[in-house]
Enzyme design. Structure first.
Site, PDB file in Angstrom:
ATOM      1  N   ASP B  11       0.858  -1.176   0.000  1.00 13.82           N
ATOM      2  CA  ASP B  11       0.000   0.000   0.000  1.00 13.82           C
ATOM      3  C   ASP B  11       0.906   1.241   0.000  1.00 13.82           C
ATOM      4  O   ASP B  11       1.697   1.427   0.921  1.00 13.82           O
ATOM      5  CB  ASP B  11      -0.877  -0.035   1.259  1.00 13.82           C
ATOM      6  CG  ASP B  11      -2.026   0.944   1.176  1.00 13.82           C
ATOM      7  OD1 ASP B  11      -2.166   1.618   0.127  1.00 13.82           O
ATOM      8  OD2 ASP B  11      -2.774   1.040   2.159  1.00 13.82           O
ATOM      9  N   ASP B 106      -2.769   2.514  -6.064  1.00 13.94           N
ATOM     10  CA  ASP B 106      -1.760   2.565  -5.006  1.00 13.94           C
ATOM     11  C   ASP B 106      -1.731   1.330  -4.115  1.00 13.94           C
ATOM     12  O   ASP B 106      -1.064   1.323  -3.109  1.00 13.94           O
ATOM     13  CB  ASP B 106      -1.971   3.813  -4.152  1.00 13.94           C
ATOM     14  CG  ASP B 106      -3.360   3.832  -3.506  1.00 13.94           C
ATOM     15  OD1 ASP B 106      -4.218   3.036  -3.948  1.00 13.94           O
ATOM     16  OD2 ASP B 106      -3.559   4.620  -2.584  1.00 13.94           O
ATOM     17  N   GLU B 107      -2.473   0.270  -4.461  1.00 16.09           N
ATOM     18  CA  GLU B 107      -2.353  -0.926  -3.628  1.00 16.09           C
ATOM     19  C   GLU B 107      -2.567  -2.199  -4.439  1.00 16.09           C
ATOM     20  O   GLU B 107      -3.266  -2.179  -5.455  1.00 16.09           O
ATOM     21  CB  GLU B 107      -3.268  -0.884  -2.397  1.00 16.09           C
ATOM     22  CG  GLU B 107      -4.703  -0.749  -2.657  1.00 16.09           C
ATOM     23  CD  GLU B 107      -5.591  -0.825  -1.410  1.00 16.09           C
ATOM     24  OE1 GLU B 107      -5.446  -1.755  -0.590  1.00 16.09           O
ATOM     25  OE2 GLU B 107      -6.469   0.023  -1.297  1.00 16.09           O
TER      26      GLU B 107
END
Lengths: 376, 361
Positions: B11, B106-107
């Site tokens: 993350d 973003d993850e």
């Protein structure tokens, strides 16, 4: 739950529903199938991925009625490898284990609680109507191949079905070609009350329907429709699918009203020549070049750099000025393969305008193909 | 499930906000949000850690955020930049495993039970990935490692930012028991309220319930909550996207500083890229320009267009626009790269041939 069924029947029915099992399940139970044994002596299998659902039942010796869910993949893989015609026993052991016995084979498969299995949409029977299986199959055979396989094209990944008073029109297009067929008019029959339809059904579901109808002896299929869902019901099988949303393109206006060039050809020899041409064409860009000469000769040619080139000539009946035009050979082949007529008609205007392929047998099928623009 | 899986959840820390702070030194160490300004009636898409100290968080109306911190900086979002960085990070993951499931820009989840480099320790892989991400992008990420998705994601959130956490099987039970119900995967506000009404406030409370009783109250999700409470999560890591790219790049014998020389190189790259795309029968909607400076810092810029990119002329034109949009930089350039991604799913044979399309109206 405890029952005994035949390997062949079970295997067939598992195959029939297998495509409705989720391949990327959002919930573990969606990769299972619902197995039910009922007092009336039937084993019922259900697969449902929340878009497409298929239910199929067949006679079995039910000792203890009940229901459970089993992993589709393991079950199918094991059953398909068991000897044909051998009796298979299913017996529930506790809450979450099913024992599968067949001759000297014995498997215990982990089951999941059927409470979690999603319910397939049910539609009120009152609104259903009957459709001739023969007409439905005709419509599907002549259009399915033409729909788009590109999920981003949404409504184009379906077949559009429009009904009128006494017949139906099926259409599919991927943006490069368009297949349209009208079923023969049904003789006026006072009992027929089919509503006027205007729906787009996903190809994925229709391919399964095609399989189901082809394997069945029924002459009619019961159809019910609700906003967003359609259900096809045969005596022992049911298929339900979500409809595709969105406005289907107004394809009628794409088919030119008149043509200035026309060629009549024998279908089989044209198909054979194209199949040979495609051996080389498929190595590169699938392009076949066609030169129509007013002397009644059609020359097909392929030029695949680094591979080779080829040429075929056919005698045709041609009216109009000479024409050089190119196509994706796959599109032509797919259209020619569904047609049964011994002769076909090709109609053109110019090298960058849509061409139309039709059977010369009185059937109402039109296949419109956009050419490839040759860049010398 | 006989052997335990090894799952990593990566993350990025305050991703959008960190990118803006990276690219604008003046923003560093200051409370910043990415999103619309209060005048535009915008909302916060991401908040820097400095801003979070004021109680500012994503999805908060910008009007409220500015009340909490008068000096708050508002940066407009640059999704093209975030997407390009996300792609860069994705490529780092691919060096270890193809089982990468991105959840957002973003993850992502990675399954490394078996991996391309035969590294037995998932923790080691997670740490290597964090280091590589920082080296290549200048951004920090938090990593969580465990034997299922739920616990891996839980772990990555425990030591943010720049965190690392491993949840081993023997520790999972106590951790899950102590967890407030709101932190369970799939438990939103409504479910949490219904659970509270049943006296379920923590993982330990949830664990008291049988699968059947949970199913009675929560339908098909009940079974899932039951598994979670027992530290079980059988969800697979599904590589659910076909985000691939085809690219070409060239390193220069002598680092270049002159824009004209770069444009000339771009022209050659465009032709090479067209050939590569043709060979693979691909065309895409996104062009990515990559630049590496003499100090090895790397930069990417991308643009997405509605038409299909595969012709050298259009690649060159768009590439130049990207190149010229870069802020002036004194540094010399060592490497230039050009790639196309976001491929069309259209039948590949129709793209490069001049196949004409029907004109629907």
């Amino acid at each position: 739950m405890k029952l005994v069924c035949g390997q062949e029947q079970l295997n067939q029915n598992l195959n029939l529903i297998s495509r409705a099992v989720a391949t990327r399940p959002t919930h573990p139970i969606l990769s299972n199938i619902l197995v039910e044994a009922t007092d009336d002596g039937f084993m019922t299998l259900t697969a449902y991925d929340l878009d497409l659902g298929i239910v199929s039942r067949f006679p079995a010796e039910v000792e203890v009625p009940g229901r459970t869910t089993l992993p589709a993949k393991y079950l199918s893989d094991i059953v398909s490898k068991l000897p044909a015609k051998a009796p298979i026993t299913f017996a529930m052991q506790g809450d979450d284990l099913v024992m599968l016995e067949c001759g000297f084979s014995e498997y215990q498969v982990r089951a999941m609680d059927p409470v979690d299995f999603p319910a397939i949409p049910q539609l009120p029977e009152a609104d259903s109507f009957h459709v001739e299986v023969q007409d439905l199959l005709l419509g599907l055979d002549f259009t399915l191949f033409s729909a788009s396989a590109d999920e981003t094209k949404q409504v184009l990944t379906g077949v559009h079905i429009k009904t009128a008073k006494d017949n139906a029109e099926f259409a599919a297009t991927d943006g490069h070609r368009l297949a349209v067929i009208r079923t023969p008019p049904v003789a006026a029959n006072g009992t027929k009350t089919a509503p006027v339809l205007d729906v787009t059904i996903p190809v994925r579901a229709l391919r399964e329907l095609q399989k189901m109808l082809s394997a069945h002896t029924a002459e009619t299929v019961e159809v019910s429709l609700d906003r967003g869902q359609v259900i096809f019901q045969l005596p022992d099988q049911r298929l339900t699918t979500r409809l595709l949303d969105g406005q289907y393109p107004n394809y009628g206006q794409l088919i030119p009203e008149s043509f200035i060039r026309t060629a009549d050809l024998e279908r089989k020899s044209f198909l054979n020549a194209l199949e040979r041409i495609s051996v080389l064409a498929d190595q590169k860009n699938h392009i076949v070049r066609m030169d129509f000469s007013s002397t009644g000769i059609l020359t097909l040619s392929v030029d695949a750099p680094d591979v080779g080139s080829g040429r075929e000539q056919l005698e045709i009946r041609y009216t109009g000025e000479d024409l050089t035009i190119a196509f994706n050979v796959k599109y032509l082949l797919e259209g020619l393969r569904v047609i049964q007529a011994s002769d076909i008609k090709l109609q053109f205007n110019g090298p960058v305008n849509p061409a139309v392929l039709k059977p010369i047998d009185g059937s109402d099928f039109s296949y419109l193909v956009m050419p490839v623009h040759l860049r010398n | 499930m006989s052997t335990l899986r090894k799952i990593i959840h990566i993350d990025m820390d305050a991703f959008y906000a960190s990118v803006e702070q990276r690219d604008n030194p003046a923003f560093r160490g200051k409370p910043l949000v990415v999103g619309g300004t209060p005048q535009q009636r915008g909302a916060v898409a991401a908040a820097s850690y400095e801003a979070r100290r004021y109680g500012i968080h994503s999805a908060m109306p910008s009007r409220l955020a500015i009340q909490k911190c008068r000096d708050l900086i508002f940066a407009p979002p640059r999704f093209d930049v975030y997407k390009a960085i996300s792609e860069q990070i994705y490529q780092i993951f691919l060096a270890y495993t193809d089982l990468v499931e991105p959840l957002a820009l973003d993850e992502a989840y990675l399954e490394v039970t078996s991996n391309k480099l035969d590294i037995p320790s998932a923790s080691l892989i997670a740490r290597q990935i964090k280091v590589t991400i920082f080296e290549q992008t200048g951004l920090t990420a938090s990593a969580g490692v465990s034997y299922n998705k739920f616990l891996a994601k839980l772990a990555s959130g425990l030591n943010k930012p720049d965190g690392f956490c491993l949840i081993q099987p023997h520790a999972a039970e106590a951790l899950v028991e102590s967890l407030p119900i709101e932190q369970f995967y799939g438990v939103g506000k409504v479910t949490a309220e219904r659970m509270h009404a049943l006296g379920i406030r923590t993982g330990a409370d949830l664990k008291q319930w049988t699968a059947i009783d949970l199913a009675r109250h929560f339908g098909k999700h009940g079974h899932f909550y039951y598994q979670m409470a027992h530290g079980q999560d059988t969800r697979q890591v599904v590589p659910n996207r076909s985000r691939k790219s085809v690219g070409v790049e060239t390193s220069f014998l002598e680092d270049l500083s002159d824009l004209d020389a770069l444009v000339e190189q771009l022209g050659m790259l465009s032709k090479a890229l067209q050939e590569r795309l043709e060979k693979n029968q691909l065309a895409g909607h996104t062009l990515i320009l990559k630049l590496k400076y003499a100090d090895l810092q790397q930069l990417t810029r991308s643009r997405t267009v509605p038409e299909l990119l595969y012709k050298a002329e259009s690649l060159f034109l768009l590439g130049q626009q990207l190149l010229k949009s870069l802020p002036p930089d004194e540094r010399r350039v060592r490497l230039l790269g050009l790639s196309v991604s976001n491929f069309s799913k259209e039948d590949e044979s129709t793209i490069h041939t001049g196949q004409l399309t029907l004109e629907f109206t």
